[in-house]
Design a protein around this motif. Structure first.
Motif, PDB file in Angstrom:
ATOM      1  N   GLN A  37      -3.297  -2.791  -5.024  1.00 34.96           N
ATOM      2  CA  GLN A  37      -2.179  -3.529  -4.427  1.00 34.96           C
ATOM      3  C   GLN A  37      -0.846  -2.882  -4.763  1.00 34.96           C
TER       4      GLN A  37
ATOM      5  N   LYS B 234       2.253   1.822   6.039  1.00 31.70           N
ATOM      6  CA  LYS B 234       2.044   0.381   5.846  1.00 31.70           C
ATOM      7  C   LYS B 234       0.580   0.143   5.479  1.00 31.70           C
ATOM      8  N   THR B 235       0.355  -0.188   4.225  1.00 32.55           N
ATOM      9  CA  THR B 235      -0.998  -0.197   3.672  1.00 32.55           C
ATOM     10  C   THR B 235      -1.442  -1.602   3.327  1.00 32.55           C
ATOM     11  N   GLN B 236      -2.648  -1.938   3.742  1.00 29.34           N
ATOM     12  CA  GLN B 236      -3.276  -3.171   3.305  1.00 29.34           C
ATOM     13  C   GLN B 236      -4.539  -2.833   2.516  1.00 29.34           C
TER      14      GLN B 236
ATOM     15  N   THR C 243      -5.632   1.284   5.821  1.00 31.19           N
ATOM     16  CA  THR C 243      -6.377   0.292   5.038  1.00 31.19           C
ATOM     17  C   THR C 243      -7.112   1.005   3.916  1.00 31.19           C
TER      18      THR C 243
ATOM     19  N   THR D  10       3.729   1.558   1.348  1.00 28.96           N
ATOM     20  CA  THR D  10       4.426   0.820   2.400  1.00 28.96           C
ATOM     21  C   THR D  10       5.918   1.139   2.377  1.00 28.96           C
TER      22      THR D  10
ATOM     23  N   GLU E  89      -8.354  -3.970   1.337  1.00 29.21           N
ATOM     24  CA  GLU E  89      -9.525  -4.808   1.569  1.00 29.21           C
ATOM     25  C   GLU E  89     -10.437  -4.677   0.350  1.00 29.21           C
TER      26      GLU E  89
ATOM     27  N   ARG F 236      -0.268   3.135   9.854  1.00 26.33           N
ATOM     28  CA  ARG F 236      -0.940   2.043   9.151  1.00 26.33           C
ATOM     29  C   ARG F 236      -2.228   2.563   8.498  1.00 26.33           C
TER      30      ARG F 236
END
Length: 523
Positions: free
Chosen positions: A378, A390-392, A362, A385, A394, A360
């Motif tokens: 995004q 799995k990237t979010q 960020t 991902t 912020e 994961r």
């Protein structure tokens, strides 16, 4: 309501003069935030654009060509000594004569301004001493031979000694120290809103056609477009790709796109040990930073479909990047191949690195800085991902982002680097060199990338006077960094301005937005 900081009644009188009947007022809505009016605090795009209205440079770098500024001529006396002849009869806006003592003071101050998060010291890293045989002669001695010294000095603004030695950054922000030699005089500053200025009729470079400039910060691209279409402003910069068709259809607007030097980069963190923004798939800290493995960095780069980003998000207003400099520039390496979109190979590299199930991540990006920056992040997050990382994303304000990124607190950051000198060593000094604050290196190297071969290339290019040999060194540095994936290049922006009919915007070397770029056209 945000408090407006005003000069004395003298400045108010100047403003009244500038707004008299028949006055020529230019209203600019710009995108890059200002951190300060102190011209030596931070090497940020918005700050530097604003600074050009009030402060001069020893040497000007416009249109990728060095030109006289406060120095009318310069020459090397030997391999480590340069002589600059200064422009006579220049005065500070309070009437005090400009002399070499002001330049000496400026270069001493710019090395260490308290509170800086993007120092100008890198431009002065080779300066060993500065002296003045007479008030209009400057002698600069370097610690190594540096053929690019005049180019380096074309990025450090000159402030007055008699005002500056008693001034702090707060004094510049309040207006008390805003006594420059530039084409405009300061009137007021509302942080986060605008800067107001009036013409300096005594400017050595001649009077501007604009008597007053309302320099307004509008971080939202749609809001800038709306303001232009409504007639609230005359010029906007960093036009959103999605707004171009609408602007081109307006009979009252002209759009001015130009090839740009600015590259969008992703910077992985090379910080050792656990990072709260890189975890296993259960959210637990990883004992080792996976981004320190070149196989992981290559996997992340291969997983990105750059063509899709340029086509769909940037809507053709950018070009795919495989290195930090665009084509046909000094230091661009034509032998570096385009980075393919290869998700299968990316997954294999992750498995080879010991992450067959990914991890994961960020990614942090500013929400008020780069055109289509959050949208690009995004898209990248989706690509990563798909290969198991799995990237979010912020999104944070630049005022917070810049400080934390500079401290290497994040795991993955976004940087739109301007390549403002028009050649490859600018990024080497600031983005790719091993961080060394004392030497002024790595000021924007947020991930703290460090490669001795890159550092050696920078040293070699800095001292090489033969242009052909120097370009070969820079090209080799591109190959070294590309193989190591020190940064992940995405695309090069176009520079796009829009203006009301009857005005033309012509670019400087970099993507600065200043009143001096705007002229009148037509009947």
């Amino acid at each position: 309501m945000m408090k407006r900081l005003l000069l004395s009644s003298i400045a108010a009188a100047l403003l009244a003069t500038g707004t008299a009947a028949g006055a020529q007022t230019l209203r600019i809505a710009f995108a890059d935030p200002l951190s300060s009016l102190d011209p030596q605090l931070n090497n940020h795009a918005g700050d530097r654009s604003d600074d050009l209205h009030f402060w001069d440079l020893l040497v000007e770098n416009k249109w990728n060509k060095l030109q006289p500024g406060l120095a009318v001529s310069w020459k090397p006396l030997d391999a480590k000594t340069w002589e600059f002849k200064l422009r006579p009869n220049v005065k500070w806006q309070d009437g005090t004569p400009f002399t070499a003592a002001d330049v000496i003071f400026s270069y001493q101050r710019a090395r260490n301004v308290p509170g800086s998060v993007a120092t100008f010291a890198g431009y002065l890293r080779t300066v060993a001493s500065v002296s003045a045989p007479d008030p209009l002669t400057l002698v600069v001695k370097t610690n190594i031979p540096n053929p690019d010294l005049p180019l380096n000095l074309a990025s450090v603004h000159i402030v007055s000694q008699h005002v500056g030695e008693k001034a702090s950054t707060d004094d510049y922000n309040s207006g008390r120290a805003m006594v420059g030699t530039g084409p405009f005089k300061f009137v007021s500053y509302a942080p986060g809103d605008r800067v107001e200025m009036v013409r300096n009729d005594a400017y050595w470079g001649g009077k501007s056609i604009w008597q007053k400039v309302d320099y307004r910060y509008v971080n939202n691209a749609a809001a800038r477009t709306a303001a232009l279409l409504a007639g609230d402003v005359d010029v906007i910069d960093k036009v959103s790709a999605s707004d171009i068709p609408r602007l081109k259809q307006s009979p009252n607007v002209s759009v001015y796109p130009y090839p740009g030097l600015r590259v969008m980069l992703l910077q992985p963190s090379f910080r050792e040990g656990p990072n709260p923004y890189v975890t296993d798939n259960d959210g637990k800290p990883l004992p080792k930073n996976p981004l320190s493995d070149v196989r992981v960095r290559r996997a992340l780069s291969l997983a990105i479909n750059r063509d899709a980003i340029v086509t769909r998000i940037m809507q053709g207003t950018a070009s795919v990047a495989n290195q930090w400099m665009p084509k046909n520039t000094f230091g661009y390496n034509p032998d570096v191949k385009d980075i393919p979109f290869d998700a299968a190979q990316a997954k294999k590299l992750l498995a080879d690195a010991g992450y067959p199930n990914g991890f994961r991540l960020t990614m942090h990006v500013p929400n008020d800085r780069y055109p289509q920056g959050p949208e690009t992040a995004q898209a990248v997050a989706q690509f990563w991902t798909r290969i198991g990382v799995k990237t979010q994303v912020e999104v944070v304000p630049w005022s917070i982002y810049s400080g934390r990124a500079n401290k290497n607190e994040y795991a993955m950051t976004m940087l739109a680097w301007g390549n403002g000198t028009g050649e490859g060593s600018y990024a080497l000094v600031n983005v790719l060199a091993t961080v060394d604050a004392k030497k002024g290196l790595g000021a924007s190297n947020w991930g703290h990338y460090s490669n001795p071969a890159v550092d050696r290339a920078l040293d070699a290019s800095t001292s090489e006077f033969d242009e052909g040999k120097r370009e070969a060194i820079l090209r080799q540095s591109v190959k070294i960094e590309t193989d190591d994936v020190g940064v992940i290049p995405l695309f090069h922006y176009q520079n796009i301005w829009a203006a009301r009919k009857g005005l033309k915007v012509s670019p400087f070397t970099s993507d600065r937005t200043v009143a001096m770029q705007v002229t009148k056209v037509g009947p």
